[in-house]
Design an enzyme around this catalytic site. Structure first.
Site, PDB file in Angstrom:
ATOM      1  N   ASP A  36      25.840 -39.044  91.550  1.00  0.00           N
ATOM      2  CA  ASP A  36      24.372 -39.028  92.206  1.00  0.00           C
ATOM      3  C   ASP A  36      23.779 -37.759  92.060  1.00  0.00           C
ATOM      4  OD1 ASP A  36      22.545 -40.150  93.554  1.00  0.00           O
ATOM      5  OD2 ASP A  36      23.318 -39.683  95.478  1.00  0.00           O
ATOM      6  N   LEU A  45      27.760 -24.512 101.953  1.00  0.00           N
ATOM      7  CA  LEU A  45      27.260 -23.941 100.828  1.00  0.00           C
ATOM      8  C   LEU A  45      25.907 -23.244 101.074  1.00  0.00           C
ATOM      9  CD1 LEU A  45      28.250 -25.963  97.789  1.00  0.00           C
ATOM     10  CD2 LEU A  45      29.601 -23.992  98.969  1.00  0.00           C
ATOM     11  N   GLU A  93      32.855 -27.136 103.994  1.00  0.00           N
ATOM     12  CA  GLU A  93      32.235 -25.686 103.885  1.00  0.00           C
ATOM     13  C   GLU A  93      30.637 -25.937 103.927  1.00  0.00           C
ATOM     14  OE1 GLU A  93      32.343 -22.260 100.578  1.00  0.00           O
ATOM     15  OE2 GLU A  93      33.612 -24.253 100.123  1.00  0.00           O
TER      16      GLU A  93
END
Length: 267
Positions: free
Chosen positions: A177, A72, A70
Site C-alpha cells: 500500500d 517515527l 515505535e
C-alpha cells in the site's frame, strides 16, 4: 500492553480506515497505537519488512484489537535525497531473500494470511502463477461492486493477463500500500514506511501504487534502477487494483479512474 503508565493520548489525522493515536508514556517514550481489521497480522508484516531491510517502525506490542509501535519522525515531505533513499531501500527490499523460503518455493505469490483495507477484504491465498494471482485475488473480486460495463471489461482483462504479465517474476516482498501518505519523512530524509498490506509478488506493484496519486522524483527512479521492457503496460494493470479498492471504499467517483486505466490498456 507495555507495562508503563499512560500520560497522554492524542488522536491523529489520517486514520480513515483504522483509528490511530499518539501516546505519551511515563518513561518518556512517544509511541503509536493503531486499531484496524487485524493488528497482529500487520505486526507480522512490519516484522517481515524490517527483517528484509526496510525502514519501518519497531513493533512493541500487538493483540487482537491494537498494535503499538515505535513513533517515527514525521515532519514534512521528502527532498531529492530522501527520494533517492526510498528508491535504494525499496530496490533492496524487493531483491531481499524471502524470510520464509519454504513458502515462496512452494507457492511464491501471496501471503499466509488474508488481510483487509477496512471493510474491503484482501484475499492473499497463495498461487504459483503470478498472472492467475493478480486476476483471481486482485481484479476479479471487485466485479460485483462495479457497473456492468466496467465489470465486463475487468473480466476481459483478466482473461488477457497470461499474455500481459510475466508468469513467474521474482517473488518480492511488497509493502502493498505504498502511496505517499505511508512514506514518512523528517528534514527531507526518509523516516520509514507505515501501514503495510504485504504479500509476495512482482516488485513493480509497489512502484505502480507510488505513481498512482503522484510522481516520485527522478532521484527515486535512478536509485531504484531500470525496469524490464513493457513496464508501462504492467503499471496500468497494477494500478487497477488500488483504483478498484477506492471504488469500494469511496464510491462511484472512482469509476472514471478505473475506466481510464482500462482505456490505456485498450480493453
Amino acid at each position: 500492553m507495555l507495562g508503563v503508565e499512560l500520560v497522554a493520548a492524542r488522536l491523529l489525522a489520517g486514520g480513515d480506515l483504522s483509528p490511530v493515536a499518539a501516546l505519551s508514556l511515563a518513561d518518556g517514550r512517544r509511541v503509536i497505537a493503531k486499531g484496524g481489521p487485524a493488528p497482529q497480522i500487520e505486526a507480522r508484516m512490519l516484522r517481515a519488512l524490517g527483517t528484509a531491510g526496510a525502514r519501518v517502525p519497531a513493533v512493541l506490542a500487538a493483540c487482537e484489537d491494537c498494535l503499538v509501535m515505535e513513533a517515527l519522525p514525521d515532519q514534512g515531505a521528502l527532498a531529492a535525497s530522501g527520494w533517492a533513499e526510498l528508491g535504494t531501500m525499496l530496490s533492496a527490499l524487493h531483491d531481499a531473500p524471502p524470510s520464509d523460503p519454504g513458502f515462496v518455493r512452494i507457492t511464491p505469490y501471496g501471503w499466509v494470511e488474508d488481510y483487509a483495507f477496512g471493510p474491503v477484504a484482501i484475499p492473499n491465498a497463495p498461487l504459483s502463477d503470478w498472472s492467475s494471482f493478480w486476476g483471481e485475488r486482485r481484479l476479479l473480486p471487485a466485479q460485483p461492486f462495479l457497473p456492468v460495463d466496467l465489470a465486463r471489461r475487468i473480466d476481459g482483462l483478466a482473461g488477457q493477463l497470461p499474455d500481459r504479465l510475466p508468469a513467474c517474476p521474482a517473488p518480492a516482498l511488497l509493502h502493498g500500500d505504498l502511496w505517499a501518505g505511508n512514506v514518512l519523512a523528517s528534514g527531507g530524509r526518509l523516516s520509514g514506511l507505515i501501514d503495510p498490506a504485504s504479500y509476495y509478488g512482482d516488485g513493480e506493484v509497489d512502484l505502480a501504487m507510488l505513481h498512482l496519486f503522484g510522481a516520485p522524483g527522478p532521484e527515486f527512479i535512478a536509485a531504484y534502477g531500470a525496469l524490464s521492457p513493457g513496464w508501462e503496460t504492467r503499471r496500468a494493470i497494477y494500478q487497477l487494483w488500488p483504483a478498484l479498492v477506492h471504488v469500494r471504499l469511496f464510491g462511484a467517483g472512482y469509476h472514471g479512474m478505473v475506466a481510464g486505466l482500462l482505456d490505456r490498456l485498450g480493453v
